[in-house]
Scaffold this motif. Structure first.
Motif, PDB file in Angstrom:
ATOM      1  N   TRP A  24       0.825  -1.206   0.000  1.00  0.00           N
ATOM      2  CA  TRP A  24       0.000   0.000   0.000  1.00  0.00           C
ATOM      3  C   TRP A  24       0.862   1.260   0.000  1.00  0.00           C
ATOM      4  CZ3 TRP A  24      -4.653   0.285  -1.609  1.00  0.00           C
ATOM      5  CH2 TRP A  24      -5.481  -0.805  -1.505  1.00  0.00           C
ATOM      6  N   VAL A  25       1.986   1.215   0.702  1.00  0.00           N
ATOM      7  CA  VAL A  25       2.902   2.359   0.702  1.00  0.00           C
ATOM      8  C   VAL A  25       3.426   2.591  -0.716  1.00  0.00           C
ATOM      9  CG1 VAL A  25       5.126   3.196   1.542  1.00  0.00           C
ATOM     10  CG2 VAL A  25       3.524   2.130   3.118  1.00  0.00           C
ATOM     11  N   LEU A  26       3.769   1.514  -1.405  1.00  0.00           N
ATOM     12  CA  LEU A  26       4.251   1.635  -2.776  1.00  0.00           C
ATOM     13  C   LEU A  26       3.172   2.204  -3.696  1.00  0.00           C
ATOM     14  CD1 LEU A  26       6.595   1.105  -4.706  1.00  0.00           C
ATOM     15  CD2 LEU A  26       5.673  -1.186  -5.060  1.00  0.00           C
ATOM     16  N   VAL A  27       1.948   1.755  -3.542  1.00  0.00           N
ATOM     17  CA  VAL A  27       0.843   2.270  -4.354  1.00  0.00           C
ATOM     18  C   VAL A  27       0.651   3.767  -4.108  1.00  0.00           C
ATOM     19  CG1 VAL A  27      -1.668   2.195  -4.649  1.00  0.00           C
ATOM     20  CG2 VAL A  27      -0.354   0.077  -4.588  1.00  0.00           C
ATOM     21  N   LEU A  29       2.897   5.956  -2.981  1.00  0.00           N
ATOM     22  CA  LEU A  29       4.044   6.695  -3.520  1.00  0.00           C
ATOM     23  C   LEU A  29       3.990   6.787  -5.038  1.00  0.00           C
ATOM     24  CD1 LEU A  29       6.947   5.384  -1.277  1.00  0.00           C
ATOM     25  CD2 LEU A  29       5.859   7.633  -1.213  1.00  0.00           C
ATOM     26  N   MET A  30       3.613   5.704  -5.702  1.00  0.00           N
ATOM     27  CA  MET A  30       3.525   5.727  -7.165  1.00  0.00           C
ATOM     28  C   MET A  30       2.403   6.646  -7.628  1.00  0.00           C
ATOM     29  SD  MET A  30       4.284   1.710  -7.977  1.00  0.00           S
ATOM     30  CE  MET A  30       3.711   1.813  -9.643  1.00  0.00           C
ATOM     31  N   THR A  31       1.279   6.623  -6.942  1.00  0.00           N
ATOM     32  CA  THR A  31       0.174   7.508  -7.300  1.00  0.00           C
ATOM     33  C   THR A  31       0.572   8.964  -7.113  1.00  0.00           C
ATOM     34  OG1 THR A  31      -1.392   5.810  -6.624  1.00  0.00           O
ATOM     35  CG2 THR A  31      -2.237   8.052  -6.825  1.00  0.00           C
ATOM     36  N   THR A  32       1.257   9.249  -6.018  1.00  0.00           N
ATOM     37  CA  THR A  32       1.723  10.618  -5.773  1.00  0.00           C
ATOM     38  C   THR A  32       2.686  11.067  -6.861  1.00  0.00           C
ATOM     39  OG1 THR A  32       1.489  10.234  -3.400  1.00  0.00           O
ATOM     40  CG2 THR A  32       2.837  12.106  -4.074  1.00  0.00           C
ATOM     41  N   ALA A  33       3.587  10.184  -7.265  1.00  0.00           N
ATOM     42  CA  ALA A  33       4.537  10.531  -8.324  1.00  0.00           C
ATOM     43  C   ALA A  33       3.822  10.796  -9.644  1.00  0.00           C
ATOM     44  CB  ALA A  33       5.555   9.416  -8.480  1.00  0.00           C
ATOM     45  N   LEU A  34       2.831   9.961  -9.971  1.00  0.00           N
ATOM     46  CA  LEU A  34       2.081  10.164 -11.211  1.00  0.00           C
ATOM     47  C   LEU A  34       1.314  11.481 -11.202  1.00  0.00           C
ATOM     48  CD1 LEU A  34       0.700   6.614 -11.974  1.00  0.00           C
ATOM     49  CD2 LEU A  34       2.200   7.966 -13.417  1.00  0.00           C
TER      50      LEU A  34
END
Length: 61
Positions: A24-27, A29-34
């Protein structure tokens, strides 16, 4: 709450897994980056569109 509901709730809570926290942390972080990347590309164009729209609305009065 009656005793039956309390026991059912306790079984439900004990039976649930805690979920995949690193996933969930990875999801997140990736959403924030996108979102940050898309926003940095789209912000100037959106600003121009908004400014043009407000200028056009000012000419109506």
């Amino acid at each position: 709450m009656n005793l039956f509901l309390k026991s059912k709730l306790a079984k439900l809570i004990k039976g649930q897994s805690r979920a995949d926290v690193p996933g969930w942390v990875l999801v997140v972080l990736m959403t924030t980056a996108l979102v940050t990347g898309i926003w940095s590309i789209a912000a100037p164009k959106l600003t121009t569109i908004l400014r043009n729209s407000l200028d056009a609305m000012g000419g109506i009065r």
